[in-house]
Design a protein around this motif. Structure first.
Motif, PDB file in Angstrom:
ATOM      1  N   ARG A   1       4.047   2.735   7.461  1.00 28.64           N
ATOM      2  CA  ARG A   1       4.287   2.588   8.900  1.00 28.64           C
ATOM      3  C   ARG A   1       5.268   1.460   9.201  1.00 28.64           C
ATOM      4  NH1 ARG A   1      -2.057   2.999  10.723  1.00 28.64           N
ATOM      5  NH2 ARG A   1      -2.328   5.163  10.116  1.00 28.64           N
TER       6      ARG A   1
ATOM      7  N   GLU B   1      -1.039   2.401   0.856  1.00 25.39           N
ATOM      8  CA  GLU B   1       0.276   3.035   0.938  1.00 25.39           C
ATOM      9  C   GLU B   1       0.506   3.621   2.332  1.00 25.39           C
ATOM     10  OE1 GLU B   1       1.118   4.851  -2.713  1.00 25.39           O
ATOM     11  OE2 GLU B   1       2.639   6.171  -1.880  1.00 25.39           O
ATOM     12  N   THR B   2      -0.518   4.272   2.871  1.00 28.97           N
ATOM     13  CA  THR B   2      -0.409   4.852   4.221  1.00 28.97           C
ATOM     14  C   THR B   2      -0.064   3.772   5.239  1.00 28.97           C
ATOM     15  OG1 THR B   2      -2.019   6.542   3.644  1.00 28.97           O
ATOM     16  CG2 THR B   2      -1.694   6.137   5.991  1.00 28.97           C
TER      17      THR B   2
ATOM     18  N   SER C   1      -4.186   4.661  -1.983  1.00 30.59           N
ATOM     19  CA  SER C   1      -3.424   5.518  -1.051  1.00 30.59           C
ATOM     20  C   SER C   1      -3.575   5.053   0.399  1.00 30.59           C
ATOM     21  CB  SER C   1      -3.878   6.970  -1.186  1.00 30.59           C
ATOM     22  OG  SER C   1      -5.275   7.071  -0.986  1.00 30.59           O
ATOM     23  N   GLN C   2      -4.690   4.378   0.713  1.00 29.95           N
ATOM     24  CA  GLN C   2      -4.851   3.867   2.083  1.00 29.95           C
ATOM     25  C   GLN C   2      -3.880   2.713   2.346  1.00 29.95           C
ATOM     26  OE1 GLN C   2      -9.156   3.118   1.543  1.00 29.95           O
ATOM     27  NE2 GLN C   2      -9.429   4.297   3.419  1.00 29.95           N
TER      28      GLN C   2
ATOM     29  N   SER D   1      -6.489  13.506   0.039  1.00 34.13           N
ATOM     30  CA  SER D   1      -6.431  12.181   0.659  1.00 34.13           C
ATOM     31  C   SER D   1      -6.481  11.065  -0.370  1.00 34.13           C
ATOM     32  CB  SER D   1      -7.584  12.021   1.643  1.00 34.13           C
ATOM     33  OG  SER D   1      -8.815  12.267   0.981  1.00 34.13           O
TER      34      SER D   1
END
Ligand SMILES: [Zn+2]
Length: 215
Positions: A131, A126-127, A123-124, A106
């Protein structure tokens, strides 16, 4: 991306995990259960607390470390991957294999930023951005100290198709980006939309974090 590759090519994709220092690809592979079986006959995985380095029980999130069991030239003992994940307890309900399953990685322990007292991983961001199809997803986090709360800005690159002179459309998009990020990290950064191909790239990758707080 995986769903797109599968639907357009007709193949079934399998995720693999590995790192150069251990053996390259092939340390773990997925059976379709959503995680990856670690090949425990070759590599002994443990999850440790990244701060104290103490081992954590199966099921708890922490940093993955490996001990190689059959390497003679360069054996590794509790080699720190810096990857944050957890090991699932018990037999895999999907395929019945007994070798333990690690969750997909993660985040990395050395990527973590502390912003306004909250742990944030790039990375959060990027997540959240993945969307929203109208953005690249190239972004840059900029942290600047002020006399009060640190200034937390995220520059987000528009795709050429989304780039427009229509201020209202851009403002709507900016609000969607902010909502997506806020939902994941719980903070309200200042979102700055930038023109396509304007964020600096080096060797194909953008420097994701400019932290002016570190002197
Ligand atoms: Zn399985």
């Amino acid at each position: 991306m995986r769903a797109k590759i599968e639907s357009e090519s007709g193949v079934v994709a399998h995720d693999i995990y590995g790192l150069t220092e251990i053996s390259g690809p092939g340390v773990a592979g997925d059976c379709g259960c959503g995680g990856l079986h670690v090949w425990e006959d070759h590599y002994y995985p443990e999850i440790v607390d990244p701060e104290t380095l103490q081992p954590l029980p199966d099921g708890e999130q922490g940093e993955l470390v490996f001990t190689t069991l059959d390497r003679f030239g360069t054996p590794m003992v509790r080699y720190r991957t810096r990857d944050l994940t957890r090991l699932r307890p018990g037999v895999c309900p999907h395929c019945g294999r007994t070798m333990r399953v690690m969750d997909r990685v993660s985040a990395r322990s050395d990527d973590m930023l502390i912003i306004h007292g909250v742990n944030v991983f790039p990375s959060q961001i990027e997540t959240a951005l993945l969307r929203i199809p109208e953005i690249a997803p190239h972004y840059q986090i900029v942290l600047t100290p002020t006399e009060t709360l640190d200034l937390f800005e995220i520059k987000v690159e528009l795709t050429p198709e989304a780039f427009s002179d229509n201020i209202r459309a851009l403002e709507t998009l900016r609000k969607r980006v902010l909502a997506a990020i806020k939902q994941i990290i719980g903070l309200t950064p200042k979102i700055i939309l930038v023109e396509p191909n304007t964020l600096p790239r080096s060797e194909g990758k953008i420097k994701r974090v400019i932290d002016n707080r570190r002197k």
